[in-house]
Design a protein around this motif. Structure first.
Motif, PDB file in Angstrom:
ATOM      1  N   CYS A  26       0.823  -1.213   0.000  1.00 27.60           N
ATOM      2  CA  CYS A  26       0.000   0.000   0.000  1.00 27.60           C
ATOM      3  C   CYS A  26       0.854   1.259   0.000  1.00 27.60           C
ATOM      4  O   CYS A  26       0.376   2.349  -0.285  1.00 27.60           O
ATOM      5  CB  CYS A  26      -0.939   0.017   1.209  1.00 27.60           C
ATOM      6  N   GLY A  27       2.136   1.133   0.342  1.00 25.90           N
ATOM      7  CA  GLY A  27       3.027   2.298   0.337  1.00 25.90           C
ATOM      8  C   GLY A  27       3.166   2.981   1.682  1.00 25.90           C
ATOM      9  O   GLY A  27       3.821   4.025   1.790  1.00 25.90           O
ATOM     10  N   GLN A  28       2.590   2.385   2.713  1.00 26.49           N
ATOM     11  CA  GLN A  28       2.622   3.040   4.022  1.00 26.49           C
ATOM     12  C   GLN A  28       4.031   3.311   4.558  1.00 26.49           C
ATOM     13  O   GLN A  28       4.288   4.408   5.075  1.00 26.49           O
ATOM     14  CB  GLN A  28       1.813   2.225   5.042  1.00 26.49           C
ATOM     15  N   PRO A  29       4.959   2.340   4.448  1.00 24.94           N
ATOM     16  CA  PRO A  29       6.298   2.619   4.998  1.00 24.94           C
ATOM     17  C   PRO A  29       6.937   3.841   4.343  1.00 24.94           C
ATOM     18  O   PRO A  29       7.535   4.671   5.026  1.00 24.94           O
ATOM     19  CB  PRO A  29       7.089   1.347   4.685  1.00 24.94           C
ATOM     20  N   GLN A  30       6.791   3.934   3.027  1.00 24.45           N
ATOM     21  CA  GLN A  30       7.378   5.077   2.326  1.00 24.45           C
ATOM     22  C   GLN A  30       6.663   6.365   2.726  1.00 24.45           C
ATOM     23  O   GLN A  30       7.300   7.357   3.083  1.00 24.45           O
ATOM     24  CB  GLN A  30       7.265   4.885   0.801  1.00 24.45           C
ATOM     25  N   PHE A  31       5.348   6.341   2.663  1.00 27.00           N
ATOM     26  CA  PHE A  31       4.576   7.563   2.924  1.00 27.00           C
ATOM     27  C   PHE A  31       4.821   8.074   4.339  1.00 27.00           C
ATOM     28  O   PHE A  31       5.089   9.259   4.555  1.00 27.00           O
ATOM     29  CB  PHE A  31       3.079   7.309   2.707  1.00 27.00           C
ATOM     30  N   ASN A  32       4.736   7.178   5.313  1.00 26.36           N
ATOM     31  CA  ASN A  32       4.865   7.614   6.708  1.00 26.36           C
ATOM     32  C   ASN A  32       6.275   8.050   7.064  1.00 26.36           C
ATOM     33  O   ASN A  32       6.494   8.706   8.077  1.00 26.36           O
ATOM     34  CB  ASN A  32       4.396   6.515   7.667  1.00 26.36           C
ATOM     35  N   THR A  33       7.254   7.668   6.240  1.00 31.64           N
ATOM     36  CA  THR A  33       8.620   8.113   6.501  1.00 31.64           C
ATOM     37  C   THR A  33       8.902   9.434   5.789  1.00 31.64           C
ATOM     38  O   THR A  33       9.922  10.067   6.033  1.00 31.64           O
ATOM     39  CB  THR A  33       9.617   7.015   6.073  1.00 31.64           C
ATOM     40  N   GLY A  34       7.994   9.853   4.920  1.00 27.50           N
ATOM     41  CA  GLY A  34       8.146  11.148   4.256  1.00 27.50           C
ATOM     42  C   GLY A  34       8.365  11.072   2.755  1.00 27.50           C
ATOM     43  O   GLY A  34       8.533  12.098   2.107  1.00 27.50           O
ATOM     44  N   TYR A  35       8.371   9.848   2.215  1.00 22.11           N
ATOM     45  CA  TYR A  35       8.626   9.684   0.778  1.00 22.11           C
ATOM     46  C   TYR A  35       7.304   9.597   0.024  1.00 22.11           C
ATOM     47  O   TYR A  35       6.959   8.550  -0.523  1.00 22.11           O
ATOM     48  CB  TYR A  35       9.501   8.450   0.538  1.00 22.11           C
ATOM     49  N   ARG A  36       6.591  10.707  -0.011  1.00 17.98           N
ATOM     50  CA  ARG A  36       5.266  10.715  -0.633  1.00 17.98           C
ATOM     51  C   ARG A  36       5.346  10.422  -2.135  1.00 17.98           C
ATOM     52  O   ARG A  36       4.538   9.654  -2.657  1.00 17.98           O
ATOM     53  CB  ARG A  36       4.581  12.069  -0.420  1.00 17.98           C
ATOM     54  N   HIS A  37       6.330  11.004  -2.790  1.00 12.29           N
ATOM     55  CA  HIS A  37       6.407  10.787  -4.234  1.00 12.29           C
ATOM     56  C   HIS A  37       6.666   9.321  -4.576  1.00 12.29           C
ATOM     57  O   HIS A  37       6.128   8.802  -5.552  1.00 12.29           O
ATOM     58  CB  HIS A  37       7.483  11.687  -4.856  1.00 12.29           C
ATOM     59  N   ALA A  38       7.471   8.661  -3.749  1.00 13.11           N
ATOM     60  CA  ALA A  38       7.757   7.245  -3.997  1.00 13.11           C
ATOM     61  C   ALA A  38       6.521   6.374  -3.782  1.00 13.11           C
ATOM     62  O   ALA A  38       6.479   5.229  -4.220  1.00 13.11           O
ATOM     63  CB  ALA A  38       8.900   6.779  -3.078  1.00 13.11           C
ATOM     64  N   THR A  39       5.519   6.928  -3.091  1.00 14.39           N
ATOM     65  CA  THR A  39       4.296   6.169  -2.820  1.00 14.39           C
ATOM     66  C   THR A  39       3.341   6.180  -4.015  1.00 14.39           C
ATOM     67  O   THR A  39       2.511   5.288  -4.165  1.00 14.39           O
ATOM     68  CB  THR A  39       3.573   6.794  -1.599  1.00 14.39           C
TER      69      THR A  39
END
Lengths: 250, 520
Positions: free
Chosen positions: A42-55
């Motif tokens: 779902c992209g949660q690890p990336q998003f919650n760490t601040g990597y929104r674009h990678a999500t």
């Protein structure tokens, strides 16, 4: 009613038994469930760490992979919360950055069809007695995103209370975070472990043989602490308890 | 000048040290849990709490949207009532203004009402450099000042101290600042309060200058409001001849009717009281009654920059109740000092880095000082979605973007020290977007599963120091599915009809063909 399982990356790679339990449980309830193989994370690890674009590619992937289904069942409170709470934000931010409305449209398609497992059972299927049998003492830890973002409320307990043979033990300070928090667990390991140690203490004090949640990621942290401390309390996902029957114990 | 204290390490380092301090953890556990339960009971008494909370958020948001208008209205009203308004861009300017005003009175001492904003600008230190002694008169602030300590909580600055520690501080330090502690002082709360009362009375009666903050500034009448519990505020606001109040520009509310909402939200959220014992309001000066001179210093110090951020600006709604600290599991273990600024806990983690424009390493670590459990958002009386802002600020740290810094729209480069993580996150996203690579990776992990050591080297240590590594299964879920339900590639097992009636009378079936390698 076309139903798909979004197993989540953590369950896919580390806890396949939980995914198998969801399939077993839903089929027992007369629901044929698909597993679209295009799904991933779902992209949660990336998003919650601040990597929104990678999500962003993962938002598109999720929306496309499940495009043909009426209901997407997720055996994880935090992954379901990621889709429902953050996909619209990711879409809105992309639009605000002048990159069009495709992400927002993808989020719009995904959000209303995404259900955490207990929501699907209680709200869509309208069942709390799923015919399960699990002759053990269990304590239930309500994980944060299910509790506070999705508002699962009494659904998980209502399901557990109908399980034959199961004895529910109260957990002190149940609604307090276990300290996992995704990358928080490794970015702030001391605080994360201190929170987890208190959670583990309350779990052991409950006297239950198993600790149950709707999130295996939290259980990975709690279970890791419990077993390092030499505890025999078994971490178990709710789906695996609900999949268990007298004829075929899980 | 940064809002964070000089020389503070990043949050994880300071927090790790605090988790090992058993006494600190005991003090914090006891204090936060007591107030947490009381707050919950006080809030539960009001049937319309959620409506009040929504009103509080809306009033703040509307005021912030028209802040320029309300600030000018406030300035005009304060001036008309006989006060003088000063504008301070940053902490240093505010300190200089207050120092100049005190000097002009010829006094070398001021008494202070507890105030967060004067902590933020380091006012006591600025006055001390100018040879002016500032005496804190709030009991907890007095304990912190006498102990040459730092506050660790917004409402209860000495929450990290228990009463026997407080007795020792009083016995050893009170005499140095004024009237010494009585002989044979016990650690009974009543005796400790009496010692403070005697010590402070001397200060109140002698002081010619008072310094305060403000909880609210009512624009329509130019009225300042201070909400407190001990009566020390009332003393400082009425006895001196000159009163200097410092307030952040976000403290303004348009009308008294708006104030009514906050006077319900604040006491229940902070001290779990239906109404706080002392609510002081004053408007300019009144001949023959209270201070003859009144100055209001309005402080920006990063607030306008924060206001320019559409997600981050909600932090400016904060009314400093500290409910978020009291429910925060991270604050309870890390303590307030680890946050390195006068604003600890969840609100500090989103406020400090914004006021500071993320300038220090500590600032960049604060948005990560949270497990995103959401307990703070749940109790916030003005509905600040703290987890949302935390994630938004994390983005600024690792991804960069644009932000307003000292009034200028600025391109923010990602903070240093995240290169390996960024590469890992990108690699993860790429893998998750390529299912064949994902499947190959899972199979590789399954084959190597017996080789995973109990304790991992490098970054993995952060996990395995305290926790076992989960066992990698022999077969991933997707391989199990393919083996038992489907076939390679098309997965026809996933296109079977569904037997549950969806109420439409139709039985669905999917007509999907082939895996979606690239959905875009």
């Amino acid at each position: 009613m076309r139903v798909a399982l979004f197993v989540t990356c953590v369950n896919d790679a580390l806890y396949p038994r939980t995914g198998q339990a969801v399939v077993t449980l839903l089929e027992r309830l007369g629901v044929r469930v698909d597993f679209p193989e295009a799904q991933s994370c779902c992209g949660q690890p990336q998003f919650n760490t601040g990597y929104r674009h990678a999500t962003e590619p993962l938002v598109h992937r999720y929306a496309s992979a499940f495009a043909d289904y009426d209901h997407i069942v997720v055996p994880s409170g935090s992954c379901a919360a990621m889709v429902r709470e953050n996909y619209p934000r990711i879409g809105a931010r992309a639009a605000a950055e002048g990159r069009g409305g495709r992400l927002a449209a993808a989020a719009d398609r995904a959000v209303p069809r995404t259900y955490e497992l207990t929501e699907f059972l209680v709200d869509v299927l309208g069942v709390t007695d799923v015919g399960a049998y699990y002759p053990h003492t269990v304590t239930y830890h309500p994980t944060c995103h299910g509790l506070r973002v999705l508002g699962l409320g009494r659904r998980p307990r209502a399901l557990l209370e109908e399980v034959k043979g199961l004895e529910l033990r109260e957990l002190a300070s149940a609604e307090e975070c276990c300290g996992f928090g995704g990358t928080f667990a490794v970015k702030n390991p001391a605080v994360s472990s201190a929170m987890g140690a208190d959670k583990a203490h309350h779990i052991r004090s409950s006297g239950a043989a198993s600790v149950c949640t709707v999130d295996n990621s939290c259980l990975m942290h709690i279970g890791g602490l419990l077993s390092r401390a030499g505890s025999r309390v078994r971490p178990v996902h709710l789906a695996e308890i609900l999949a268990s029957t007298e004829e075929s114990p899980w | 000048m940064s809002v964070t204290y000089l020389g503070m390490p990043p949050f994880p380092e300071a927090a790790a040290a605090a988790t090992g301090d058993e006494r600190l953890r005991g003090n914090l556990r006891h204090a936060t849990r007591t107030i947490r339960d009381k707050r919950a009971a006080a809030v539960a008494e009001l049937a319309d709490w959620s409506a009040l909370r929504a009103a509080g958020a809306q009033i703040k948001d509307r005021t912030l949207r028209h802040l320029d208008h309300y600030l000018e209205q406030l300035e005009a009203a304060v001036t008309a009532a006989g006060g003088t308004v000063h504008w301070a861009t940053d902490a240093q300017e505010a300190g200089e203004i207050v120092t100049r005003l005190v000097r002009a009175t010829g006094e070398r001492e001021v008494v202070k009402v507890k105030s967060m904003v004067t902590q933020e600008i380091g006012l006591n230190e600025a006055l001390e450099q100018a040879g002016i002694s500032a005496y804190e008169t709030d009991l907890a602030e007095l304990i912190v000042q006498l102990g040459e300590d730092r506050p660790s909580h917004i409402l209860v600055p000495a929450i990290h101290r228990n009463r026997s520690e407080i007795r020792e501080i009083f016995r050893e330090r009170m005499g140095h600042w004024g009237r010494p502690a009585p002989d044979g002082l016990t650690d009974r709360p009543g005796d400790l309060a009496e010692a403070a009362r005697l010590h402070l009375r001397e200060k109140f009666l002698r002081a010619k200058v008072g310094v305060s903050g403000a909880n609210f500034l009512v624009a329509e009448t130019g009225t300042l409001v201070v909400v407190e519990s001990e009566g020390n505020g009332r003393m400082c606001l009425t006895l001196p001849e000159t009163l200097i109040s410092v307030a952040g520009i976000e403290k303004v509310v348009p009308t008294w009717q708006d104030l009514e909402v906050f006077l319900q939200l604040l006491p229940r959220s902070s001290t779990a009281e239906r109404m706080n014992p002392y609510t002081s309001t004053w408007t300019g000066v009144t001949p023959g009654d209270g201070p003859a001179a009144f100055h209001l210093v309005l402080l920006d110090n990063g607030r306008t920059d924060t206001l320019a951020d559409q997600v981050g600006r909600q932090a400016l709604r904060c009314i400093r109740c500290s409910a978020c600290l009291n429910v925060c599991p991270v604050y309870e273990r890390a303590g307030g000092h680890a946050y390195g600024s006068p604003y600890p806990g969840p609100i500090g983690a989103i406020l400090t880095p914004q006021l500071d424009s993320m300038e220090t390493g500590l600032d960049a670590s604060l948005p990560y000082a949270s497990s995103l459990c959401g307990a703070c958002y749940e109790v916030c009386p003005v509905a600040i979605d703290i987890p949302e802002v935390l994630v938004h600020l994390r983005e600024r740290v690792v991804q960069g973007g644009t932000a307003t810094v000292r009034g200028e729209r600025t391109t923010v480069r990602p903070a240093r020290g995240h290169a390996a993580e960024r590469a890992a996150m990108r690699a993860a996203s790429w893998t998750f977007d390529h299912p064949r690579a994902l499947r190959a990776g899972e199979r590789m992990a399954a084959r190597a599963r017996r080789l995973v050591p109990r304790r991992l080297p490098g970054p993995g240590r952060a996990w395995t120091d305290t926790r076992e590594v989960p066992q990698v299964p022999a077969e991933s879920f997707r391989d199990w599915w393919r083996r038992t339900r489907g076939t390679a590639g098309g997965a026809p097992g996933s296109t079977t009809a569904h037997t549950v009636d969806d109420g439409t009378g139709a039985v669905g079936s999917t007509g999907r063909t082939g895996p979606l390698e690239d959905p875009r």
